[in-house]
Design an enzyme around this catalytic site. Structure first.
Site, PDB file in Angstrom:
ATOM      1  N   GLY A  45     -47.624 -27.082 -90.606  1.00 13.33           N
ATOM      2  CA  GLY A  45     -47.285 -28.493 -90.249  1.00 13.33           C
ATOM      3  C   GLY A  45     -47.115 -28.297 -88.498  1.00 13.33           C
ATOM      4  O   GLY A  45     -47.217 -27.586 -88.336  1.00 13.33           O
ATOM      5  N   GLN A  50     -46.149 -31.414 -80.104  1.00 17.62           N
ATOM      6  CA  GLN A  50     -46.974 -29.520 -79.684  1.00 17.62           C
ATOM      7  C   GLN A  50     -47.813 -29.805 -79.660  1.00 17.62           C
ATOM      8  O   GLN A  50     -47.197 -28.393 -79.048  1.00 17.62           O
ATOM      9  CB  GLN A  50     -46.210 -29.065 -81.814  1.00 17.62           C
ATOM     10  CG  GLN A  50     -45.175 -29.674 -81.982  1.00 17.62           C
ATOM     11  CD  GLN A  50     -44.951 -28.631 -83.292  1.00 17.62           C
ATOM     12  OE1 GLN A  50     -45.989 -29.514 -84.330  1.00 17.62           O
ATOM     13  NE2 GLN A  50     -44.164 -27.660 -83.590  1.00 17.62           N
ATOM     14  N   CYS A 105     -40.041 -23.731 -87.049  1.00 23.37           N
ATOM     15  CA  CYS A 105     -40.503 -24.706 -86.041  1.00 23.37           C
ATOM     16  C   CYS A 105     -41.411 -23.602 -85.594  1.00 23.37           C
ATOM     17  O   CYS A 105     -41.251 -22.911 -84.127  1.00 23.37           O
ATOM     18  CB  CYS A 105     -39.974 -25.008 -84.814  1.00 23.37           C
ATOM     19  SG  CYS A 105     -40.333 -27.024 -84.049  1.00 23.37           S
ATOM     20  N   LEU A 106     -42.993 -24.614 -85.284  1.00 16.72           N
ATOM     21  CA  LEU A 106     -43.210 -23.594 -84.064  1.00 16.72           C
ATOM     22  C   LEU A 106     -43.714 -23.442 -82.473  1.00 16.72           C
ATOM     23  O   LEU A 106     -43.421 -22.743 -82.305  1.00 16.72           O
ATOM     24  CB  LEU A 106     -45.110 -23.639 -84.805  1.00 16.72           C
ATOM     25  CG  LEU A 106     -45.768 -23.404 -86.327  1.00 16.72           C
ATOM     26  CD1 LEU A 106     -47.068 -24.436 -86.191  1.00 16.72           C
ATOM     27  CD2 LEU A 106     -45.453 -21.953 -86.135  1.00 16.72           C
ATOM     28  N   HIS A 147     -39.580 -33.569 -91.517  1.00 21.17           N
ATOM     29  CA  HIS A 147     -39.534 -32.657 -90.425  1.00 21.17           C
ATOM     30  C   HIS A 147     -40.951 -33.263 -89.218  1.00 21.17           C
ATOM     31  O   HIS A 147     -40.542 -32.853 -87.844  1.00 21.17           O
ATOM     32  CB  HIS A 147     -39.843 -30.826 -90.314  1.00 21.17           C
ATOM     33  CG  HIS A 147     -39.996 -29.944 -89.200  1.00 21.17           C
ATOM     34  ND1 HIS A 147     -38.434 -28.724 -88.967  1.00 21.17           N
ATOM     35  CD2 HIS A 147     -40.765 -29.738 -88.067  1.00 21.17           C
ATOM     36  CE1 HIS A 147     -39.045 -28.236 -88.011  1.00 21.17           C
ATOM     37  NE2 HIS A 147     -39.909 -28.872 -87.189  1.00 21.17           N
ATOM     38  N   GLU A 148     -42.278 -33.346 -89.205  1.00 20.24           N
ATOM     39  CA  GLU A 148     -43.175 -33.025 -88.418  1.00 20.24           C
ATOM     40  C   GLU A 148     -43.121 -34.708 -88.095  1.00 20.24           C
ATOM     41  O   GLU A 148     -43.182 -35.065 -86.633  1.00 20.24           O
ATOM     42  CB  GLU A 148     -44.976 -33.265 -89.049  1.00 20.24           C
ATOM     43  CG  GLU A 148     -44.777 -31.723 -89.377  1.00 20.24           C
ATOM     44  CD  GLU A 148     -44.653 -30.780 -88.823  1.00 20.24           C
ATOM     45  OE1 GLU A 148     -44.996 -30.875 -87.228  1.00 20.24           O
ATOM     46  OE2 GLU A 148     -43.613 -29.864 -88.936  1.00 20.24           O
ATOM     47  N   HIS A 151     -40.653 -34.744 -85.096  1.00 19.13           N
ATOM     48  CA  HIS A 151     -41.093 -34.605 -84.528  1.00 19.13           C
ATOM     49  C   HIS A 151     -41.636 -35.689 -82.865  1.00 19.13           C
ATOM     50  O   HIS A 151     -41.617 -35.904 -82.444  1.00 19.13           O
ATOM     51  CB  HIS A 151     -42.428 -33.749 -84.390  1.00 19.13           C
ATOM     52  CG  HIS A 151     -42.051 -32.428 -84.542  1.00 19.13           C
ATOM     53  ND1 HIS A 151     -41.405 -32.139 -83.301  1.00 19.13           N
ATOM     54  CD2 HIS A 151     -42.549 -31.140 -85.378  1.00 19.13           C
ATOM     55  CE1 HIS A 151     -41.285 -30.442 -83.350  1.00 19.13           C
ATOM     56  NE2 HIS A 151     -41.880 -29.958 -84.932  1.00 19.13           N
TER      57      HIS A 151
HETATM   58 NI    NI Z   1     -41.439 -28.706 -85.771  1.00 18.21          NI
END
Ligand code: NI
Length: 196
Positions: A45, A50, A105-106, A147-148, A151
């Site tokens: 995701g 991000q 998380c990226l 999760h997304e 963000h």
């Molecule tokens: Ni994340």
């Protein structure tokens, strides 16, 4: 085009995303770039903050999770090829008993912790063509969406940890924001931005 992923510590990750309309500039291209960026980093995701944009947009592809050997064939089939773009999403309902899943998380490389969330969600969103959907999801798909979705509200999974856990990972988070880590995908660190 692969975009640099914004690292922990950048204020854009803390902004509440704005809704967008169909005439948002180069939206199709932006969405395509977000998928490319996510796949390049082996993520499941990616949310617009991000890549530096405080807008209510995120993309998901849960296919990598379908290879998990602990899952039964029905669960695998659901996760394989589940690719979806969420625009102007609003979670309407979250139900069930909270369960723990080890999240990463990226924007926060090499940090993984168990996070508790409810297993079922009902969400309203618009797709790439701005068609409105109201859908229910559960299990790992719901988890990735939650999760997304966090963000686009300026929330990170590390916010959901206990005070003790937060203290334990504090120096690692500091190192990430300073760029003192090695990652094999393109990132943008807050410290780098200031130097220019
Ligand atoms: Ni994340």
């Amino acid at each position: 085009m692969i975009l640099p992923i914004v690292a922990y510590g950048d204020p854009v990750l803390r902004k509440e995303g704005e809704n967008i309309s169909a005439d948002y500039p180069k939206l199709k291209e932006l969405i395509a770039n977000m998928y490319e960026t996510m796949y390049d980093a082996y993520g499941v995701g990616l949310a617009a903050p991000q890549i530096g944009l405080a807008i209510r947009l995120f993309v998901i592809d849960t296919t990598p999770f379908s290879e998990d050997e602990d899952l039964n064939s029905e669960e695998k089939a659901q996760l394989e090829g589940f690719k979806r773009t969420f625009i102007n999403a609003e979670i309407l309902e979250e139900t069930g008993e909270e369960w723990a899943f080890n999240e990463g998380c990226l924007s926060i490389p090499d940090v993984r912790e168990d996070v508790f969330r409810k297993p079922k969600i009902k969400i309203q969103y618009q797709d790439e063509d701005f068609k409105t959907h109201v859908e229910e999801f559960e299990g790992l798909i719901a988890r990735v969406i939650q999760h997304e979705y966090d963000h686009i509200d300026g929330i990170l999974f590390t916010d959901k940890l206990s005070t003790l856990k937060k203290r334990l990972i504090k120096s690692r988070l500091n190192n990430i924001s300073k760029g003192n880590i090695s990652v094999d995908y393109k990132m943008r660190f807050p410290a780098m931005k200031k130097k220019r």
